[in-house]
Design an enzyme around this catalytic site. Structure first.
Site, PDB file in Angstrom:
ATOM      1  N   HIS A  62       1.391  -1.605   0.041  1.00 29.35           N
ATOM      2  CA  HIS A  62      -0.036  -0.102  -0.228  1.00 29.35           C
ATOM      3  C   HIS A  62       0.621   1.349  -0.239  1.00 29.35           C
ATOM      4  O   HIS A  62       0.658   1.748  -0.788  1.00 29.35           O
ATOM      5  CB  HIS A  62      -1.188   0.093   0.759  1.00 29.35           C
ATOM      6  CG  HIS A  62      -1.991   1.274   2.013  1.00 29.35           C
ATOM      7  ND1 HIS A  62      -2.563   1.845   0.348  1.00 29.35           N
ATOM      8  CD2 HIS A  62      -1.798   2.034   2.963  1.00 29.35           C
ATOM      9  CE1 HIS A  62      -3.074   2.957   1.399  1.00 29.35           C
ATOM     10  NE2 HIS A  62      -1.816   3.159   2.024  1.00 29.35           N
ATOM     11  N   HIS A  86       4.353   6.370   5.436  1.00 29.13           N
ATOM     12  CA  HIS A  86       3.644   7.337   6.001  1.00 29.13           C
ATOM     13  C   HIS A  86       2.945   6.467   7.359  1.00 29.13           C
ATOM     14  O   HIS A  86       2.045   7.207   8.410  1.00 29.13           O
ATOM     15  CB  HIS A  86       2.333   7.788   5.174  1.00 29.13           C
ATOM     16  CG  HIS A  86       1.178   6.897   4.801  1.00 29.13           C
ATOM     17  ND1 HIS A  86       2.019   5.671   3.847  1.00 29.13           N
ATOM     18  CD2 HIS A  86      -0.085   6.404   4.878  1.00 29.13           C
ATOM     19  CE1 HIS A  86       0.824   5.299   2.927  1.00 29.13           C
ATOM     20  NE2 HIS A  86      -0.764   5.936   4.341  1.00 29.13           N
ATOM     21  N   GLU A  90       2.752   5.462  13.271  1.00 29.05           N
ATOM     22  CA  GLU A  90       0.590   5.000  14.209  1.00 29.05           C
ATOM     23  C   GLU A  90       0.561   3.219  14.226  1.00 29.05           C
ATOM     24  O   GLU A  90       0.664   2.454  15.842  1.00 29.05           O
ATOM     25  CB  GLU A  90      -0.425   4.823  12.892  1.00 29.05           C
ATOM     26  CG  GLU A  90      -0.978   5.562  13.980  1.00 29.05           C
ATOM     27  CD  GLU A  90      -2.727   5.878  13.502  1.00 29.05           C
ATOM     28  OE1 GLU A  90      -3.436   5.651  14.264  1.00 29.05           O
ATOM     29  OE2 GLU A  90      -2.383   6.365  12.347  1.00 29.05           O
ATOM     30  N   ASP A  91       1.143   2.371  13.353  1.00 30.02           N
ATOM     31  CA  ASP A  91       1.427   1.479  12.715  1.00 30.02           C
ATOM     32  C   ASP A  91       2.304   0.280  13.092  1.00 30.02           C
ATOM     33  O   ASP A  91       2.197  -0.951  13.667  1.00 30.02           O
ATOM     34  CB  ASP A  91       0.635   0.897  11.261  1.00 30.02           C
ATOM     35  CG  ASP A  91      -0.973   1.561  11.552  1.00 30.02           C
ATOM     36  OD1 ASP A  91      -1.502   1.645  12.394  1.00 30.02           O
ATOM     37  OD2 ASP A  91      -1.130   2.009   9.863  1.00 30.02           O
ATOM     38  N   ASP A 153      -2.710   8.637  -0.980  1.00 29.00           N
ATOM     39  CA  ASP A 153      -3.111   7.552   0.151  1.00 29.00           C
ATOM     40  C   ASP A 153      -4.504   7.157   0.340  1.00 29.00           C
ATOM     41  O   ASP A 153      -4.983   6.135  -0.050  1.00 29.00           O
ATOM     42  CB  ASP A 153      -2.845   8.121   1.520  1.00 29.00           C
ATOM     43  CG  ASP A 153      -3.344   7.183   2.611  1.00 29.00           C
ATOM     44  OD1 ASP A 153      -3.044   5.450   2.397  1.00 29.00           O
ATOM     45  OD2 ASP A 153      -4.157   7.721   4.036  1.00 29.00           O
ATOM     46  N   ASP A 273     -24.777  14.780 -25.402  1.00 32.83           N
ATOM     47  CA  ASP A 273     -25.210  14.948 -26.993  1.00 32.83           C
ATOM     48  C   ASP A 273     -24.308  16.193 -27.406  1.00 32.83           C
ATOM     49  O   ASP A 273     -24.721  17.292 -28.058  1.00 32.83           O
ATOM     50  CB  ASP A 273     -27.089  15.521 -27.752  1.00 32.83           C
ATOM     51  CG  ASP A 273     -26.842  16.059 -28.705  1.00 32.83           C
ATOM     52  OD1 ASP A 273     -26.129  16.019 -29.470  1.00 32.83           O
ATOM     53  OD2 ASP A 273     -27.834  16.665 -28.278  1.00 32.83           O
TER      54      ASP A 273
END
Length: 722
Positions: A62, A86, A90-91, A153, A273
């Site tokens: 990702h 990024h 946090e993770d 992201d 159209d």
């Protein structure tokens, strides 16, 4: 686990295919910078080891995909590295200090900024957590690259939305359409905006998306030959005139079709159209030459030409737009621009980022985005309420521009329906604060006049003029609203301090003392206990109904000790507080009884609102006296009363043509302004009208009633309520 404990392997040939693909996209960067990006992948891969996405893929795919999106826009190495890392703060166990040590403070700052944005969750633009939204916009103001990473992201998350459950898909899709796509548009990033809108549409309304997509494919199949003929005719004629061009057919997106069907109430056939083409050439002069050529080839439609080269849009977009009558009876929409303008139109603030030095010139989208963000930062500094700040930003996020000229020929861009007063505040806050009228195309007009593109506007000011609350009813720009509210709050604070002083003095006088008799130390102790910094805050709180003057007075007297030995101080009769009507910052007049100068009045302290003035005989006041006697304030009119006051007249008339005009003329002849009129009852013979008017006092109202009764068409006229 630290970045330093995982040295980069010398052999990068074993890199996964998705990292090799990213390296190829980064060919515009020096080798040394590409090596830093690869190093960021290695650190990120170790940090995210064992983590997977909902689809089952390794999580590191990702952030690499996000970096790839930014590489397509030619972003600098720091942005690419921050994109890869990024989610690490946090993770994963990676720390900010480790990031800064390995990749430098700018990268750590970017990752930290994106991490804070990742914690924000919006259910919709209307229900957005205002404080979070404010933080996001201020993060953009500090470094635009933070929001560029966040947009990339979001784009990759939208491309892989299928792995989410239906409820999450709808929530994320709605958030994308209402928060992120408009920000991408405001930053001029039309390519990302268009994809976010279509992916959001597919996630929110999959069936509608499928039906419209299939109909677009079918329509294009039927029109391919006609599109080819028009494109060939345009190209050959432009080449004949030796104008270097490439002509590209434009296809409307499903979201574009769907939103126009809803907003413009047009059918799918009407919207399809239309043939769309983009003509891209080498220089601005060539654009105007190309315009002449296409107008000679096909007849232009009157009033459908727009020059966004001379007057760029607020997000930096530049192009010539024209509509032609084509050979098949359908209109042809043509956009003409240079390669540079085309790049800025697609990429906005991200265009040519990698080549831009700190001292070098920014493109028009970057310059305008910085102006907008700078104005946002100023606005938020003057707007304590996050919700009010977001209300102002929403106006700027969804502009439909009106272009106006100052007397010196400068161009100002304002949202659609902007007024002369919005223009005044756009010139300068001081000009807005002292505006009295406007000269629009040399014609004198009021400040509430709505402006149209191309008008020249001059603001007339007067040193004595000041903002008034009625201005908030017709301004549309965030800057004007913020400035007016700031002035009114300042005025309200001054009025509140003065009025609160009078109320506290009266309450202390009733206890046989005064504010001057309270020892400074005792006053300071009381303020500290009440969590107030200054006496002015206490006085304003009293006037706005947040504290009861009698209670504050009792506490202040108790803090210095009671002189008599009987516990409670002796009370004395006090005078009523006089009001002039000029204290509009803390005074409001009840709509249930419409008090006028000359009436016997009483005040009610409404929390946060201040004193609401009622007539003494008002039925509502009787209830309030029973339920909250401590909030009732003895007041009376001063001799020097100012301003106009609202009153209601109930008038019974004969029901015949012209009667309303006759009564209105009589009211106007008595120098009274009519605010509203409505029929309360009506039959064949008679009618009852309720007029809302403005008068100076009871005497003025009596004069209005006399004039109305003399008209000969009125059977009864009296003040309402009685």
């Amino acid at each position: 686990m630290t970045a330093a404990t995982h040295p980069a392997p010398e052999d990068t040939s074993a890199l996964p295919p998705y990292v090799v693909a990213l390296k190829e996209r980064l060919a515009y960067l020096p080798e040394q910078q590409v090596a830093r990006v690869v190093r960021a992948y290695q650190v990120g891969a170790v940090a995210h080891e064992g983590q997977t996405r909902k689809s089952g893929e390794p999580y590191i795919t990702h952030p690499i995909a996000v970096a790839g999106i930014l590489a397509e826009f030619g972003m600098d190495a720091e942005t690419i590295i921050a994109a890869i890392l990024h989610d690490t703060l946090e993770d994963t166990a990676l720390t900010r200090v480790e990031l800064a040590g390995e990749f430098g403070e700018p990268v750590a700052e970017l990752v930290d900024g994106v991490t804070k944005l990742d914690k924000m969750r919006f259910s919709s633009r209307q229900e957005a957590d205002a404080e979070s939204f404010r933080k996001m916009l201020l993060a953009m103001a500090r470094d635009l690259r933070v929001i560029l990473i966040k947009l990339a992201d979001r784009l990759h998350n939208m491309r892989t939305l299928g792995a989410k459950d239906p409820e999450s898909r709808r929530r994320i899709a709605r958030e994308t359409l209402e928060i992120y796509a408009p920000i991408a548009q405001r930053l001029g990033m039309n390519k990302i905006k268009a994809e976010l809108q279509d992916l959001g549409f597919r996630g929110l309304h999959p069936d509608r998306y499928r039906v419209i997509s299939e109909r677009i494919r079918a329509a294009l199949g039927n029109r391919r030959e006609a599109m080819g003929r028009i494109e060939g005719a345009l190209t050959s004629r432009l080449v004949e005139e030796r104008i270097p061009v490439r002509v590209v057919g434009r296809i409307k997106s499903p979201w574009s079709i769907y939103s126009k069907m809803r907003s413009e109430h047009k059918s799918f056939a009407q919207l399809m159209d239309v043939y769309g083409f983009r003509v891209v050439t080498d220089a601005a002069m060539s654009c105007y030459m190309a315009l002449g050529v296409v107008h000679a080839l096909y007849k232009p439609v009157d009033r459908r030409f727009k020059d966004f080269i001379a007057i760029p849009k607020a997000n930096g977009y530049q192009s010539l737009h024209t509509v032609l009558l084509g050979p098949f009876g359908a209109p042809i929409e043509v956009q003409i621009r240079t390669e540079e303008m085309d790049s800025v139109a697609e990429r906005g603030v991200a265009a040519h980022w990698a080549y831009k030095t700190e001292s070098g010139p920014a493109n028009s989208a970057q310059a305008r985005a910085r102006e907008w963000l700078s104005a946002l930062a100023d606005s938020q500094a003057n707007t304590p309420s996050a919700a009010e700040f977001i209300e102002n930003v929403k106006i700027d996020l969804f502009p439909d521009e009106t272009y106006l000229f100052t007397p010196r020929g400068d161009i100002l861009s304002l949202p659609r329906n902007a007024t002369a007063l919005d223009f005044a505040y756009a010139v300068h806050t001081d000009v807005g604060d002292h505006a009295v009228a406007a000269r629009v195309d040399k014609k004198l007009l009021p400040l509430r006049t709505r402006l149209e593109s191309g008008q020249q506007v001059e603001i007339i000011t007067a040193p004595s003029a000041v903002p008034n609350p009625a201005w908030l009813e017709f301004v549309v720009t965030g800057k004007a609203r913020t400035a007016i509210r700031q002035y009114l709050k300042h005025l309200q604070h001054e009025d509140a301090v003065d009025f609160g002083h009078r109320m506290l003095d009266r309450a202390l006088d009733a206890l046989g003392t005064s504010l001057d008799a309270i020892q400074p130390a005792a006053l300071e102790k009381f303020l500290h206990k009440s969590k107030l910094k200054r006496l002015e805050e206490l006085l304003a709180d009293i006037a706005l109904g947040n504290r009861m003057p009698d209670q504050v007075a009792s506490q202040l007297v108790a803090s210095r000790g009671t002189p008599s030995g009987r516990g409670a101080p002796v009370t004395h009769p006090t005078e009523k507080i006089h009001i002039t009507g000029a204290e509009r910052g803390v005074l409001s007049f009840a709509n249930c009884c419409h008090p006028l100068p000359g009436d016997e009045i009483v005040g009610y302290l409404s929390p946060g609102k201040g004193i609401v003035v009622h007539r003494t005989e008002c039925p509502n006041m009787a209830e309030l006296r029973k339920s909250s006697p401590e909030r009732c304030v003895d007041i009376e009119w001063d001799r020097d009363v100012q301003g106009d006051y609202r009153a209601e007249l109930r008038i019974e008339v004969m029901n015949r043509p012209g009667v309303l005009a006759t009564v209105a003329a009589a009211i106007a002849a008595a120098d009274s302004n009519i605010e509203n009129v409505e029929y309360v009852e009506r039959d064949m013979a008679a009618a009852t009208l309720l007029f809302t008017i403005e008068v100076k006092n009871r005497k003025h109202l009596a004069e209005v009633i006399r004039r109305v009764r003399r008209t000969g068409v009125v059977s009864g006229a009296y003040r309402y309520p009685l």
